[in-house]
Write a protein that holds these residues in place. Structure first.
Motif, PDB file in Angstrom:
ATOM      1  N   LEU A 158       0.829  -1.202   0.000  1.00  0.00           N
ATOM      2  CA  LEU A 158       0.000   0.000   0.000  1.00  0.00           C
ATOM      3  C   LEU A 158       0.863   1.251   0.000  1.00  0.00           C
ATOM      4  N   ASP A 159       1.882   1.277   0.850  1.00  0.00           N
ATOM      5  CA  ASP A 159       2.769   2.443   0.889  1.00  0.00           C
ATOM      6  C   ASP A 159       3.393   2.690  -0.480  1.00  0.00           C
ATOM      7  N   HIS A 200      -6.407   2.111   2.135  1.00  0.00           N
ATOM      8  CA  HIS A 200      -5.671   2.316   3.382  1.00  0.00           C
ATOM      9  C   HIS A 200      -6.528   1.918   4.577  1.00  0.00           C
TER      10      HIS A 200
END
Length: 272
Positions: free
Chosen positions: A182-183, A208
């Motif tokens: 995700l980052d 997120h």
């Protein structure tokens, strides 16, 4: 069954319900119930009609109490005492198997309770080596203890602890991989010029929330507060800006715009 005091001058063939209750160690209500169902009836009556227990009645009561304490139900006790079952050892072995299974279940429950207590007190039930292997060299093993001191009295810590207690190292590895992915997706979106408030940014903001649910459920207002902390807290800002310069500010902007699209004013959003 309790022993009888030596100095009592009472005929054993004439004990009242109250006396038997005291000596046998069961309630008067239980004695009345056993009488009603025919499991243990007093054999004598007074001229006034009150029931009295004999020595033979007490012996039967003693056996009832013993069998009840090892877990036999009243129907099985009746079958054993009245001879309607000829395989008393078999009945007792079956009860022994049930007791063994119950003990094993209680041991498992105790182990689960110990793990839950540990999770509430420590957060992560991983060794320092496991934490480094799963979360990377930049992970600080003191962070869970710091989080416990800061958030230990919140519902979110309780939810996090419950998830942690049920999670093995491989499951934590999957959580860490989802967070890292995700980052990277967020950083790539920022690099690609994705505008906060647009469909792609909003989709990533929603992702997120989904990924963060591995720790505890995150409402949109709570997400606004979290993104604000990512930008303003030096440790969080250093982490996210270390992924990409300006990442923390871009992500907060994206979260704020998503919140506005759902009727939430980021300026007044509070932790729930």
């Amino acid at each position: 069954m309790r022993s009888m005091p030596d100095d009592l001058d009472i005929d054993l063939d004439g004990l009242t319900v109250g006396q038997v209750s005291t000596w046998v160690g069961v309630t008067v209500r239980a004695l009345h119930h056993w009488d009603e169902i025919g499991l243990a009836r007093p054999s004598l009556r007074t001229p006034a009609g009150y029931r009295l227990y004999t020595a033979g009645d007490l012996e039967r009561l003693h056996r009832i109490v013993v069998y009840r304490e090892i877990g036999l139900g009243l129907d099985k006790i009746r079958a054993v005492l009245d001879g309607s079952t000829t395989d008393v050892p078999g009945a007792l072995r079956a009860q022994r198997a049930q007791v063994t299974e119950r003990i094993e279940r209680l041991h498992r429950l105790g182990a689960g309770l110990d793990r839950m207590i540990d999770a509430h007190e420590r957060g992560l039930l991983l060794t320092v080596e496991q934490q480094a292997a799963i979360f990377g060299s930049g992970w600080n093993p003191d962070w869970p203890a710091q989080a416990r001191r800061r958030y230990g009295d919140t519902p979110q810590w309780q939810q996090y602890a419950e998830r942690s207690a049920a999670r093995c190292p491989e499951e934590w590895q999957a959580v860490a991989a989802a967070v890292s992915a995700l980052d990277l997706a967020l950083a790539d979106a920022m690099d690609a010029g994705v505008e906060p408030g647009g469909p792609e940014a909003n989709r990533l903001v929603e992702r997120h929330r989904e990924v963060f649910a591995a720790y505890f459920p995150l409402s949109r207002r709570m997400q606004v507060c979290l993104a604000r902390m990512y930008e303003t807290d030096p440790a969080y800002a250093a982490h996210y800006d270390g992924i990409r310069p300006g990442f923390a500010a871009w992500f907060r902007h994206a979260v704020d715009e998503s919140a506005r699209a759902h009727g939430i004013d980021p300026a007044t959003a509070t932790w729930e």
